[in-house]
Design an enzyme around this catalytic site. Structure first.
Site, PDB file in Angstrom:
ATOM      1  N   LEU A  47       0.829  -1.214   0.000  1.00 24.37           N
ATOM      2  CA  LEU A  47       0.000   0.000   0.000  1.00 24.37           C
ATOM      3  C   LEU A  47       0.863   1.263   0.000  1.00 24.37           C
ATOM      4  O   LEU A  47       0.564   2.246  -0.685  1.00 24.37           O
ATOM      5  CB  LEU A  47      -0.940  -0.011   1.210  1.00 24.37           C
ATOM      6  CG  LEU A  47      -2.014  -1.104   1.165  1.00 24.37           C
ATOM      7  CD1 LEU A  47      -2.585  -1.372   2.553  1.00 24.37           C
ATOM      8  CD2 LEU A  47      -3.135  -0.706   0.197  1.00 24.37           C
ATOM      9  N   ARG A  69      -3.247  -4.046  13.040  1.00 25.99           N
ATOM     10  CA  ARG A  69      -3.250  -4.688  14.356  1.00 25.99           C
ATOM     11  C   ARG A  69      -3.349  -6.209  14.208  1.00 25.99           C
ATOM     12  O   ARG A  69      -3.844  -6.712  13.203  1.00 25.99           O
ATOM     13  CB  ARG A  69      -4.412  -4.176  15.221  1.00 25.99           C
ATOM     14  CG  ARG A  69      -5.816  -4.523  14.692  1.00 25.99           C
ATOM     15  CD  ARG A  69      -6.451  -5.616  15.529  1.00 25.99           C
ATOM     16  NE  ARG A  69      -7.771  -6.042  15.084  1.00 25.99           N
ATOM     17  CZ  ARG A  69      -7.978  -6.964  14.173  1.00 25.99           C
ATOM     18  NH1 ARG A  69      -6.974  -7.528  13.550  1.00 25.99           N
ATOM     19  NH2 ARG A  69      -9.207  -7.344  13.844  1.00 25.99           N
ATOM     20  N   SER A  75      -9.963 -11.662  22.054  1.00 25.35           N
ATOM     21  CA  SER A  75     -10.924 -11.515  20.949  1.00 25.35           C
ATOM     22  C   SER A  75     -10.903 -12.747  20.043  1.00 25.35           C
ATOM     23  O   SER A  75     -11.924 -13.140  19.499  1.00 25.35           O
ATOM     24  CB  SER A  75     -10.608 -10.282  20.101  1.00 25.35           C
ATOM     25  OG  SER A  75     -10.532  -9.148  20.916  1.00 25.35           O
ATOM     26  N   GLU A 165      -7.168  -9.194   6.661  1.00 31.66           N
ATOM     27  CA  GLU A 165      -8.373  -8.398   6.406  1.00 31.66           C
ATOM     28  C   GLU A 165      -7.949  -6.945   6.178  1.00 31.66           C
ATOM     29  O   GLU A 165      -7.253  -6.361   7.016  1.00 31.66           O
ATOM     30  CB  GLU A 165      -9.350  -8.452   7.590  1.00 31.66           C
ATOM     31  CG  GLU A 165     -10.621  -7.666   7.279  1.00 31.66           C
ATOM     32  CD  GLU A 165     -11.504  -7.435   8.499  1.00 31.66           C
ATOM     33  OE1 GLU A 165     -12.637  -7.917   8.496  1.00 31.66           O
ATOM     34  OE2 GLU A 165     -11.046  -6.768   9.450  1.00 31.66           O
ATOM     35  N   HIS A 181     -17.430   2.211  17.924  1.00 30.35           N
ATOM     36  CA  HIS A 181     -16.686   1.170  18.635  1.00 30.35           C
ATOM     37  C   HIS A 181     -16.690   1.447  20.136  1.00 30.35           C
ATOM     38  O   HIS A 181     -16.849   0.538  20.959  1.00 30.35           O
ATOM     39  CB  HIS A 181     -15.252   1.151  18.082  1.00 30.35           C
ATOM     40  CG  HIS A 181     -14.480  -0.067  18.469  1.00 30.35           C
ATOM     41  ND1 HIS A 181     -13.593  -0.080  19.514  1.00 30.35           N
ATOM     42  CD2 HIS A 181     -14.475  -1.325  17.957  1.00 30.35           C
ATOM     43  CE1 HIS A 181     -13.067  -1.287  19.620  1.00 30.35           C
ATOM     44  NE2 HIS A 181     -13.587  -2.063  18.690  1.00 30.35           N
TER      45      HIS A 181
HETATM   46  P1  0O2 Z   1     -11.932  -5.755  16.065  1.00 26.81           P
HETATM   47  O1  0O2 Z   1     -11.768  -4.982  17.327  1.00 26.81           O
HETATM   48  O2  0O2 Z   1     -11.752  -4.875  14.837  1.00 26.81           O
HETATM   49  O3  0O2 Z   1     -11.097  -6.989  16.002  1.00 26.81           O
HETATM   50  P2  0O2 Z   1     -16.102 -12.719   8.834  1.00 26.81           P
HETATM   51  O4  0O2 Z   1     -14.768 -11.999   8.848  1.00 26.81           O
HETATM   52  O5  0O2 Z   1     -16.767 -12.634   7.503  1.00 26.81           O
HETATM   53  O6  0O2 Z   1     -15.978 -14.097   9.366  1.00 26.81           O
HETATM   54  P3  0O2 Z   1     -17.018 -10.694  10.664  1.00 26.81           P
HETATM   55  O7  0O2 Z   1     -15.761 -10.680  11.472  1.00 26.81           O
HETATM   56  O8  0O2 Z   1     -18.288 -10.504  11.428  1.00 26.81           O
HETATM   57  O9  0O2 Z   1     -17.111 -12.018   9.821  1.00 26.81           O
HETATM   58  O10 0O2 Z   1     -16.858  -9.632   9.503  1.00 26.81           O
HETATM   59  P4  0O2 Z   1     -17.266  -8.130   9.313  1.00 26.81           P
HETATM   60  O11 0O2 Z   1     -18.716  -7.866   9.422  1.00 26.81           O
HETATM   61  O12 0O2 Z   1     -16.668  -7.817   7.990  1.00 26.81           O
HETATM   62  O13 0O2 Z   1     -16.618  -7.307  10.520  1.00 26.81           O
HETATM   63  C1  0O2 Z   1     -15.299  -7.423  10.916  1.00 26.81           C
HETATM   64  C2  0O2 Z   1     -14.735  -6.127  11.491  1.00 26.81           C
HETATM   65  O14 0O2 Z   1     -15.313  -4.986  10.831  1.00 26.81           O
HETATM   66  C3  0O2 Z   1     -14.994  -5.899  12.960  1.00 26.81           C
HETATM   67  O15 0O2 Z   1     -14.043  -6.580  13.710  1.00 26.81           O
HETATM   68  C4  0O2 Z   1     -14.822  -4.376  13.068  1.00 26.81           C
HETATM   69  O16 0O2 Z   1     -13.445  -4.015  13.033  1.00 26.81           O
HETATM   70  C5  0O2 Z   1     -15.460  -3.907  11.766  1.00 26.81           C
HETATM   71  N1  0O2 Z   1     -16.905  -3.674  11.935  1.00 26.81           N
HETATM   72  C6  0O2 Z   1     -17.914  -4.418  11.424  1.00 26.81           C
HETATM   73  N2  0O2 Z   1     -19.096  -3.896  11.771  1.00 26.81           N
HETATM   74  C7  0O2 Z   1     -18.854  -2.788  12.513  1.00 26.81           C
HETATM   75  C8  0O2 Z   1     -19.692  -1.817  13.150  1.00 26.81           C
HETATM   76  O17 0O2 Z   1     -20.920  -1.878  13.119  1.00 26.81           O
HETATM   77  N3  0O2 Z   1     -19.059  -0.810  13.825  1.00 26.81           N
HETATM   78  C9  0O2 Z   1     -17.712  -0.717  13.911  1.00 26.81           C
HETATM   79  N4  0O2 Z   1     -17.182   0.302  14.592  1.00 26.81           N
HETATM   80  N5  0O2 Z   1     -16.887  -1.639  13.324  1.00 26.81           N
HETATM   81  C10 0O2 Z   1     -17.446  -2.649  12.642  1.00 26.81           C
HETATM   82  P5  0O2 Z   1     -14.349  -7.080  15.198  1.00 26.81           P
HETATM   83  O18 0O2 Z   1     -13.968  -8.519  15.260  1.00 26.81           O
HETATM   84  O19 0O2 Z   1     -15.752  -6.755  15.603  1.00 26.81           O
HETATM   85  O20 0O2 Z   1     -13.458  -6.225  16.117  1.00 26.81           O
END
Ligand code: 0O2
Length: 248
Positions: A47, A69, A75, A165, A181
């Site tokens: 990137l 990260r 988690s 990701e 968040h």
């Molecule tokens: P953190 O703290 O970032 O680790 P999949 O990957 O397809 O098996 P997943 O993980 O539900 O399923 O995928 P999705 O929906 O793409 O979301 C993954 C990450 O996107 C989340 O990681 C968040 O970082 C971000 N995200 C998704 N939805 C939201 C939301 O509504 N609000 C915010 N602020 N962030 C979101 P984690 O694991 O939740 O947390």
């Protein structure tokens, strides 16, 4: 692959057995996290190279900044449990897509798609899954483009395909997501439903502001040879906007 110790019955009265099992698992986990961390470095470099090149050719940087990260162990365990998977090193590698995460913050909506295209065009990058929460925002208003990619990482005696990701969003979307968040993890918020409603309204305002900022950017750079109108770009992206008439 299941380790020899997992296959056999673990004698809980046998302390050296438990210690060996724990040390083996801890080592395998540490090694896996090291591999994810190397994969992050590779994606970040890709990137950064794109951004440097584009800053020369277009006199501006599509990427404002990049963060990354490794998912915290707590988690990782929570997510494996949520998926009904065993808490093991194998399950982390096979079932989780987001242990390694890279977040790319762009100035404008069209930069998000340009950066995603440029990354996915590279022949060592494989797209595993794409979730476009910009064209289809989540009900709470969350917007971002998510790519799960696989890239090869070369180690001393093997090549490993690692999953990362990549979340790509604008500065405004990122600001919103960081407040959202905080709401998710704060336990003592008074009237959380009201706060969620306000946040949803802000997400819509931010989407309109992002579209207007794109229109302004296009006016600034409209002299360029291949200039496409903002209206055309938004149509192509099929971004739902309350009223498009304000944007040109
Ligand atoms: P953190 O703290 O970032 O680790 P999949 O990957 O397809 O098996 P997943 O993980 O539900 O399923 O995928 P999705 O929906 O793409 O979301 C993954 C990450 O996107 C989340 O990681 C968040 O970082 C971000 N995200 C998704 N939805 C939201 C939301 O509504 N609000 C915010 N602020 N962030 C979101 P984690 O694991 O939740 O947390």
């Amino acid at each position: 692959m299941e380790s020899e110790l997992q296959k056999t019955f673990l004698d809980t009265t046998n302390l050296p057995d438990i210690q060996t099992y724990f040390v083996n698992q801890a080592f395998e986990f540490q090694e896996l996290m090291m591999r994810y961390s190397c994969a992050i470095r590779e994606v970040r470099t890709k990137l950064e190279v794109l951004n440097d090149e584009l800053s020369i050719h277009h006199k501006r940087n599509p990427i404002e900044f990049i963060t990354s990260r490794i998912k915290r162990p707590i988690s990782i365990v929570e997510k494996l449990r949520r998926y009904g998977e065993p808490v093991s090193v194998e399950a982390v590698e096979n079932c989780l897509n987001d242990v390694a995460g890279v977040r790319v913050i762009c100035s404008f909506i069209d930069d998000i798609y340009a950066v995603a295209d440029m990354l996915l065009r590279q022949d060592d990058v494989t797209l595993v899954k794409k979730k476009d929460y910009i064209q289809s925002p989540k009900d709470n208003g969350y917007r971002s483009l998510h790519l799960i990619i696989e890239i090869p990482v070369f180690f001393s005696n093997q090549k490993k395909s690692m999953r990362v990701e990549v979340q790509i969003r604008t500065i405004a979307m990122d600001f919103w997501a960081s407040v959202d968040h905080q709401l998710k993890y704060k336990q003592d918020v008074e009237n959380p439903e009201e706060v969620s409603k306000e946040l949803k309204e802000c997400a819509d305002i931010i989407a309109q502001t992002d579209a207007r900022m794109l229109a302004i950017k296009d006016k600034i750079y409209s002299g360029s040879k291949h200039a496409e109108t903002t209206e055309d770009k938004l149509k192509k992206l099929t971004i739902p906007l309350g009223s498009r008439t304000n944007y040109n």
